[in-house]
Write a protein that holds these residues in place. Sequence first.
Motif, short mmCIF file in Angstrom:
data_model
loop_
_atom_site.label_atom_id
_atom_site.label_comp_id
_atom_site.label_asym_id
_atom_site.label_seq_id
_atom_site.Cartn_x
_atom_site.Cartn_y
_atom_site.Cartn_z
N LYS A 175 0.94 -1.77 -0.51
CA LYS A 175 0.10 -0.38 0.25
C LYS A 175 0.82 1.21 0.41
CE LYS A 175 -3.66 -2.93 0.32
NZ LYS A 175 -4.47 -2.84 -1.17
N PRO A 176 0.33 2.57 -0.31
CA PRO A 176 1.65 3.80 -0.43
C PRO A 176 1.05 3.92 0.89
CG PRO A 176 -0.92 4.04 -1.34
CD PRO A 176 -0.94 2.47 -1.29
N LYS A 177 0.56 3.52 1.60
CA LYS A 177 0.67 4.29 2.92
C LYS A 177 1.22 3.25 4.42
CE LYS A 177 -3.72 7.10 2.13
NZ LYS A 177 -4.83 8.32 2.87
N TYR A 178 1.48 3.18 5.10
CA TYR A 178 2.69 2.76 5.80
C TYR A 178 1.38 2.42 7.53
CZ TYR A 178 4.24 6.08 9.34
OH TYR A 178 4.04 7.67 10.52
N LEU A 179 1.31 1.36 7.94
CA LEU A 179 0.61 1.09 9.02
C LEU A 179 1.43 0.42 10.52
CD1 LEU A 179 -2.49 0.99 10.54
CD2 LEU A 179 -2.67 -0.93 9.63
N GLY A 180 2.07 1.42 11.50
CA GLY A 180 3.14 1.07 12.29
C GLY A 180 1.88 1.33 13.58
N CYS A 181 2.34 0.64 14.42
CA CYS A 181 2.57 0.65 15.87
C CYS A 181 3.80 1.33 16.79
CB CYS A 181 1.84 -0.49 16.47
SG CYS A 181 1.41 -1.01 18.27
N ALA A 182 3.15 1.38 17.70
CA ALA A 182 4.06 1.42 18.28
C ALA A 182 4.50 0.58 19.62
CB ALA A 182 3.38 2.75 20.04
N TYR A 183 5.75 0.11 19.53
CA TYR A 183 6.75 -0.32 20.29
C TYR A 183 7.30 -0.09 22.12
CZ TYR A 183 10.06 -4.23 20.42
OH TYR A 183 10.94 -5.39 20.32
N SER A 184 7.62 -1.32 22.78
CA SER A 184 7.50 -1.57 23.90
C SER A 184 7.81 -3.31 24.05
CB SER A 184 6.45 -1.01 24.89
OG SER A 184 5.61 -1.66 24.33
N THR A 185 8.30 -3.45 25.00
CA THR A 185 8.30 -4.56 25.34
C THR A 185 6.83 -5.57 25.59
OG1 THR A 185 10.02 -4.85 26.95
CG2 THR A 185 8.39 -6.61 27.47
N ALA A 186 5.87 -5.00 25.85
CA ALA A 186 4.74 -5.31 25.89
C ALA A 186 4.34 -5.74 24.71
CB ALA A 186 3.66 -4.64 26.98
N GLN A 187 4.25 -4.51 23.15
CA GLN A 187 3.61 -4.37 22.37
C GLN A 187 5.11 -5.93 21.30
OE1 GLN A 187 0.52 -3.28 21.89
NE2 GLN A 187 1.27 -2.29 23.73
N ALA A 188 6.00 -6.08 21.86
CA ALA A 188 6.72 -6.73 20.99
C ALA A 188 6.13 -8.08 20.05
CB ALA A 188 8.31 -6.78 21.40
N PRO A 189 5.99 -8.52 20.70
CA PRO A 189 5.28 -10.21 20.21
C PRO A 189 5.00 -10.14 18.97
CG PRO A 189 4.79 -10.79 22.47
CD PRO A 189 5.09 -8.76 22.01
N ASN A 190 5.51 -10.90 17.79
CA ASN A 190 4.80 -10.34 16.43
C ASN A 190 4.69 -8.96 16.26
OD1 ASN A 190 4.04 -13.51 16.73
ND2 ASN A 190 2.10 -13.32 18.20
N PHE A 191 4.84 -8.61 16.46
CA PHE A 191 5.37 -7.05 15.41
C PHE A 191 5.01 -8.02 14.10
CE2 PHE A 191 6.22 -2.87 14.94
CZ PHE A 191 6.26 -2.14 15.87
N GLY A 192 6.49 -7.28 13.72
CA GLY A 192 7.16 -7.18 11.94
C GLY A 192 5.53 -7.87 11.65
N ALA A 193 4.41 -8.56 12.08
CA ALA A 193 3.69 -9.55 11.66
C ALA A 193 2.36 -9.16 10.95
CB ALA A 193 3.43 -11.06 12.05
N TYR A 194 2.27 -7.77 11.88
CA TYR A 194 1.39 -7.03 11.13
C TYR A 194 1.50 -5.27 10.91
CZ TYR A 194 -1.47 -9.89 14.16
OH TYR A 194 -2.30 -10.93 14.33
#
Length: 493
Positions: free
Chosen positions: A178-197
Motif C-alpha cells: 500500500k502507498p501508506k504505512y500502518l505502524g504501531c508503538a513499540y515496547s516490550t509489551a507490544q513486541a510479540p508478533n510485531f513484524g507480522a502486522y
Amino acid sequence: PTSPGGGVGGSAPATAARVLTYSVTFPAAGTYDLYARIRVGANGPNDDSFFYANGFGSKSPTTGTDWTQANNLYNIGYTASADIVAGAGSAATGVWKWLNISQYSFGSAALVTFTVPAGALTQTFQLGAREDGLDFDKFVFGRHGYYFSVANLDAGQQGSATPPTVFVPTGPPLATGKPKYLGCAYSTAQAPNFGAYWNAVTPENGGKWGSVQPTNATTFNWGDLDAAYAQAKPATGAQSIFRMHTLIWGAQQPTWVKSLSSADQLAAIKAWMAAVAARYPSIDYIDVVNEPINTPPTGFTTISVPGTPAGTADPNGGGYINALGGTGTTGYDWIITSFQLARQYFPNARLMINEYSVENSATRAATYATIINLLKARNLLDGVGIQGHAFSTAGIPAATITANVATVAAPGVPLYVTEYDSDGPGDADQLAEYQRVFPLFWQNPSVQGVTLWGYRVGHWRTAQGRRLDVVAQPRHGRALGGVGVYQVGALGG
C-alpha cells in the motif's frame, strides 16, 4: 483500619474482621492454582486489590509475610467462554471476569501455588480485604499444569492437560503493497508478533528524553530505544520505517535539566540530539517537538486535570523553553530553534511536529496551522503529526474531524496520524468506532501513514477497554481483523 504491618495499602488485612476463612476438601493430593471470579468497581485502580494467604492454614491478619497482595486487577482478566484463563487478559472494570491468581504477580512477588499432601485433603484457606470496591463471586482451585477456560470454571469442570493451540501470525504486515504505512508503538509489551502486522515502528516511551537520561547528563539508558530501532532496522532482513519519538516536549523530561541555567540547558539539548543522531543513523522520521500547544516545555502544566490545575510546577516538564528562545518575535521562536537544531543534527531525516486534539478543535487546528506555516516558510518541516487518540475522536462528528484535519492540511505539508486508538467496553463497540473513525484518516489523501498506539495488553489504554490486543486467539480480535480487512480489501491503495 490500621495495625502493625497492615491496613489498607499495607501488607496484610489488619484485623480478623477483614479475613474470610474457608475449609476446602480436595478430591486428590497435588498442586493447585487459585482462580478467582471478580468484578472491579467504578474506581478502577482504587477498587481492585485483595490479600490471599500464601499457603494453607490460619494466618495472622497483621503479619505481612503470611499474605500475598493481588493488585492492579482492574485491566486484566478473561470473560469470553473459550478464553484460557491465565495471569493476564484484557477485561476491564465493571464486568465479571476470571483470573488465575497463581499466575499473576504484583510488584514482582513470587508466584503462589497450593500443595495438598496425601492424607490431608481438607485444608484451611483464607482471603483478606484491602480495597472496598472489589466484588468476589467464586474461587476455584484447579490442578496446576492444566488449562481451564472461562466455560470450564463457570461450570466447575476439569480443565485440559493439553496446551491450547496458540495463533501465531505469519504476516505479511497489513499495509504491505500500500502507498501508506500502518505502524504501531513499540515496547516490550507490544513486541510479540510485531513484524507480522506493522511496517512502521515508533518507540512508545523509550525515545523520550526522560527515559534515556533520567538521572544525569552522562548516564544513558538506551535499552528500550535500541530494541525499537532494531525492530525497524535489523542487521539482516527486511527493513521498515522508524519514527523517533521524541526530542523536545513538556512532559517525561529529565528532572535534572530544569534546574540548569539556560546556557547549560541548551548545551544539554544539543548533546541529547547529538547522542541520538550518532546512535541511530537511519532514522526515517523524527517528532522534533511533541505537543507544542498542549504541553510546551515550560516546566509547568498547561492543561488542567483533576487535582492538577494549569500552572502547577512539573518537575518532569523540562523548563527549558527560554533556552530555545522562548516565544520571541514569532510567538513560537522556541519551536523554530528546535527544528533548526534538528535539521543540523539529523540532515537526512524527515522532521515532524506532533500534537493531540487538533482533530476535535477548530481553534487548536488553526493555531497548529500557524505553527506549521512558520516552519514551512523556513524549510524546516517535512511532516505534521495528528495523534488521533480516542479521547479526541469519541463522540465527535465525522464532519468536524474532517474539517479540522483539512485546516491542518491546508499549508500543504504531508500529514501522519501518529498515535491512533479507539476505545470500547466490548469488541463490537471498539470495532464500530474503528469503522467510523479509521477511514476518516486513512482515506484522507493528505495522510501518508497511520500509527496505532499499541495493540496488546500493556498499552496505555488497556483500562479503557481497548480490546484490539486480543490477538492470541485465532480470531485476532475483532477490531484488529476489521482493520486488516479494511486496510487490505476495501481501500485498494
